[in-house]
Every structure is written in C-alpha cells, then in structure tokens.
Write a protein that holds these residues in place. Sequence first.
Motif, PDB file in Angstrom:
ATOM      1  N   ALA A 265       0.674  -1.245  -0.024  1.00 37.76           N
ATOM      2  CA  ALA A 265       0.006  -0.004  -0.046  1.00 37.76           C
ATOM      3  C   ALA A 265       0.757   1.413  -0.183  1.00 37.76           C
ATOM      4  CB  ALA A 265      -0.923   0.100   1.200  1.00 37.76           C
TER       5      ALA A 265
ATOM      6  N   LEU B 107       1.543   4.312  -3.332  1.00 37.85           N
ATOM      7  CA  LEU B 107       1.002   5.769  -3.013  1.00 37.85           C
ATOM      8  C   LEU B 107       1.693   6.732  -3.637  1.00 37.85           C
ATOM      9  CD1 LEU B 107      -1.074   7.674  -1.783  1.00 37.85           C
ATOM     10  CD2 LEU B 107       0.062   7.495   0.421  1.00 37.85           C
ATOM     11  N   ASP B 108       1.511   7.168  -4.732  1.00 36.45           N
ATOM     12  CA  ASP B 108       2.142   8.057  -5.691  1.00 36.45           C
ATOM     13  C   ASP B 108       1.432   9.395  -5.995  1.00 36.45           C
ATOM     14  OD1 ASP B 108       4.416   9.227  -7.442  1.00 36.45           O
ATOM     15  OD2 ASP B 108       3.655   7.787  -8.963  1.00 36.45           O
ATOM     16  N   HIS B 109       1.804  10.555  -5.447  1.00 42.99           N
ATOM     17  CA  HIS B 109       1.071  11.686  -5.816  1.00 42.99           C
ATOM     18  C   HIS B 109       2.164  12.850  -5.639  1.00 42.99           C
ATOM     19  CE1 HIS B 109      -1.927  15.157  -5.059  1.00 42.99           C
ATOM     20  NE2 HIS B 109      -2.721  14.238  -5.675  1.00 42.99           N
TER      21      HIS B 109
ATOM     22  N   VAL C 254       2.479  13.838  -2.259  1.00 40.18           N
ATOM     23  CA  VAL C 254       3.127  12.904  -1.132  1.00 40.18           C
ATOM     24  C   VAL C 254       4.399  12.485  -1.148  1.00 40.18           C
ATOM     25  CG1 VAL C 254       2.438  10.730  -0.348  1.00 40.18           C
ATOM     26  CG2 VAL C 254       0.488  11.865  -0.635  1.00 40.18           C
TER      27      VAL C 254
ATOM     28  N   SER D  28       6.808  10.152  -1.512  1.00 37.02           N
ATOM     29  CA  SER D  28       6.866   8.768  -1.968  1.00 37.02           C
ATOM     30  C   SER D  28       7.806   7.863  -1.233  1.00 37.02           C
ATOM     31  CB  SER D  28       7.076   8.520  -3.440  1.00 37.02           C
ATOM     32  OG  SER D  28       6.085   9.376  -4.405  1.00 37.02           O
TER      33      SER D  28
ATOM     34  N   ALA E  10      -5.678  11.362  -2.256  1.00 39.60           N
ATOM     35  CA  ALA E  10      -5.328  10.096  -3.024  1.00 39.60           C
ATOM     36  C   ALA E  10      -5.000   9.301  -2.084  1.00 39.60           C
ATOM     37  CB  ALA E  10      -3.871  10.578  -3.729  1.00 39.60           C
ATOM     38  N   ALA E  11      -4.715   9.320  -0.868  1.00 40.71           N
ATOM     39  CA  ALA E  11      -4.205   8.411   0.205  1.00 40.71           C
ATOM     40  C   ALA E  11      -5.714   7.782   0.664  1.00 40.71           C
ATOM     41  CB  ALA E  11      -3.582   8.917   1.374  1.00 40.71           C
TER      42      ALA E  11
ATOM     43  N   ALA F  87      -7.074   5.249  -1.690  1.00 38.58           N
ATOM     44  CA  ALA F  87      -6.323   3.947  -1.636  1.00 38.58           C
ATOM     45  C   ALA F  87      -6.355   3.268  -0.368  1.00 38.58           C
ATOM     46  CB  ALA F  87      -4.629   4.192  -1.787  1.00 38.58           C
TER      47      ALA F  87
ATOM     48  N   ILE G  87      -5.855   4.363   2.757  1.00 36.15           N
ATOM     49  CA  ILE G  87      -4.770   4.799   3.783  1.00 36.15           C
ATOM     50  C   ILE G  87      -5.138   5.913   4.463  1.00 36.15           C
ATOM     51  CG2 ILE G  87      -2.337   5.267   3.933  1.00 36.15           C
ATOM     52  CD1 ILE G  87      -1.776   3.927   1.306  1.00 36.15           C
TER      53      ILE G  87
ATOM     54  N   HIS H 233      -3.823   8.847   7.332  1.00 34.39           N
ATOM     55  CA  HIS H 233      -2.408   8.989   7.832  1.00 34.39           C
ATOM     56  C   HIS H 233      -2.402   8.920   9.413  1.00 34.39           C
ATOM     57  CE1 HIS H 233       0.860  11.752   8.901  1.00 34.39           C
ATOM     58  NE2 HIS H 233       1.411  11.551   7.666  1.00 34.39           N
TER      59      HIS H 233
END
Length: 415
Positions: free
Chosen positions: A58, A62-64, A67, A69, A120-121, A124, A126, A128
């Motif tokens: 996961a 997470l690619d943004h 964020v 990476s 985005a997280a 997915a 996720i 924080h």
Amino acid sequence: MARKIGSRYTAHQILGRGSAGTVWLGEGPEGPVAVKLLREDLASDEELVGRFVQERTALLGLDHPHVVSVRDLVVDGNDLALVMDLVRGTDLRTRLERDRRMAPEAAVAIVADVAEGLAAAHAAGIVHRDVKPENILLDMQGPLGPGGSHRALLTDFGVAKLIDTPRRTRATKIIGTPDYLAPEIVEGLPPRASVDIYALATVLYELLAGFTPFGGGHPGAVLRRHVTESVAPLPGIPDELWQLIVQCLAKAPASRLRASELAARLREQLPTLAGMPPLDVDEPGTEPDEGEPAEAVPSAPATETVTGRVRRGSVPLVPNAKPDSNRDTHTSMRVPAPDELAGGAHGTARVPRAAGAPRPGSARNRSATRRRRITLGVAAAALVAAAGIGTWAATSGDDAGAPPDDTNNSAPTTP
C-alpha cells in the motif's frame, strides 16, 4: 559517520529526529534518498515488523505530487527503515517557528496541497492519522505558488499505524499528537479518513492564527477541549473560509468534508485572499499585558514554548500528571472516562483577542471595567439630580403667588 541500511542504501548524515525514529540523508542505486530509521525498540517488535511488511504494498503504491513517495521498506537485522524521496526544503513546523503565522493566501495554498495528497491516500484506503506541521514538508527547489507558498508534501504515512499495534497500545490507549487529535479518537473510536480532515483543519487554523484552536497545557486538558469546546472565531478572514474551517472541525465526523472537497473549496478561496496580510491576533491566555503582573492560575501549569512565550495550561485531565507541551512526539495516553470529559467547558470557546486588547480578567481589563462603572455611576447620579431639580422647579412655578392653604391635607368640612 556513514552506515549501511540493508544491502542497497547508505545513510550519511542525520537530517532530523522524530518520535518514531531518525531521518538520514542517504544514497541509493537511483541517487539521494531520505531514510527514516525507526527506533530500535520498534525494530525488535516482531509483531510490528510483520505489520510493517504487510503495509509495504500500500505504501509503495501511493504516488502523488503532494505525497512524499516511499521507495522501499527495509527489514535487515535490527534495522527497520522507510526509504523515501528526498525533499529539498524544510518542514512546516520550522516555518511556523520562524514566522509564527502565515498570510491567508499562502496558508490556504499549502493546506490545499496537503488535502489533495490526502484525497489520493484515502482513495487507496490509507489513513495518515498524524497530520501536523512536522509531517508537512515544503519543497524549496520548485516554483512558488499562490502567495509565495512552496509546494507542500505530506510525509510519514503509515508510521502512526505501525506504532499503534495491539500489543503496544491496548484498547484503553490512544496514539497521536494531542493538538491535532479528532474528538472521536479521544472517545476511543477507530480512526477513519475524517480524522485526517480534522487534523488538517487544525493545521490551517494554526497557520492563520499562530496557535492551535484547542492547544495549551497538559495533553489531558487538550483532549478535553477537543470534545467539549467550540472553536473560537478568527477575526479578519472571509466568512466562507471560516465556515470551511468550522465544518472540518465539526465534532461529528460525518459533518466534515472529504479531502477532495476540501481541496477544491480551498482553491476557490485563493483569489479572494490575494494580498491579505497575516492576521493580528493574540493567543488566548498567553503573556500578560504590558506593565501587568502575571496572574496565578490555581492548578494550571504554565509551559514554555519555543518562542519563549508562556502558554497557560488547564487543570490536567489525568490526575497528578506533569505538564507536557511537546507536539513533536506521538503521545500515548489512556482514553479519558466519560466523567472526565464531562468536566470540561461545555461548549465554551477560548476567544482570541485583537493584538493590544486587554485579556479578560486581567488587571488592565478590570481597571477599565471599574472606570466604565464609575463613569456610568456619575452619569446616572447626574441624571437623577437633574430630574429632581426639574421636578422642584415645575412644582414651585405652579404654586407661585398662591396663598398658603393649611387645609389641603384636611378632611372637607360641612358648612
């Protein structure tokens, strides 16, 4: 002194220290990286290492742009590390310590960046769980955004979840940074995406005001305020922006915006904030007014802040607890009992005051109140006196030239 991290990475120098470990400037096969080396006690926890490996897919996916990476997760002997992109810049806490507060346009642009990263997280799956200025990095190498803001990136995804293992924190414990904890976390409910929205709205409030809405004093007192107090308004910001903050700081998680909605609404506000200077407000219950001695607050510890100003605390929620104002670390606390939470201010708010205005209850404020009362008293006495003179004059005028009448108060007689 350089040290090897697994077989592919070398850590050269320490960039910073946090609650979960140390961040190093490192080198990998593809160039410079940031390596977060977790504490040894975490690395020796087999259950945590297992969860760490489970989170790998996961986190790596997470690619943004907003964020930081995660490139790799390393488990090697006593080393447990996250290998991340290297951001050339500083964290938002360092910026706040330097400037105390930011112009609204720049503050909103930074928070909009983070909200997009959170969207985005959350998409997915996720959460924080530890959104705060220490975990928001500013890219000093890229182009400037609205209000001269630097591009913001959210880091440390998954760290709070890794620390919060069943063996390390029982159901009666909570993990987090007190100033940014959502009320439902304080009440022992599981964290959902809405806790990140609450924390991010707290960060926005702090960027605008220079202090968090419910912070100050022992962590237990801060937790109580999250549950029982209303957020105090900030003078000088557009009403639409204020309503966004209020909605995202709602006690009920379902009332808060989703991250994508918050980002879009904040972007819409940017044109109205162009050129607006930083707010000029003082933190509630901070330093005394000029020439005024500090007043004693029974059972309320005072703590020294990084700027040297004294922040007044409140009665601790946890009996016999010592004050702790460190926001840089995760704090493990027990979930407060309902009766402890009920002991708070019940819907009151610690209202910020305009700079230079007297603190409520201060000697200067009481003196001004006494002067107003004396002025009102003198004015009232003058009005009463004037009314009495006027009545006497009117009565005297009606009786002028009339013979005295000694039978006015006598019963009439029959001739």
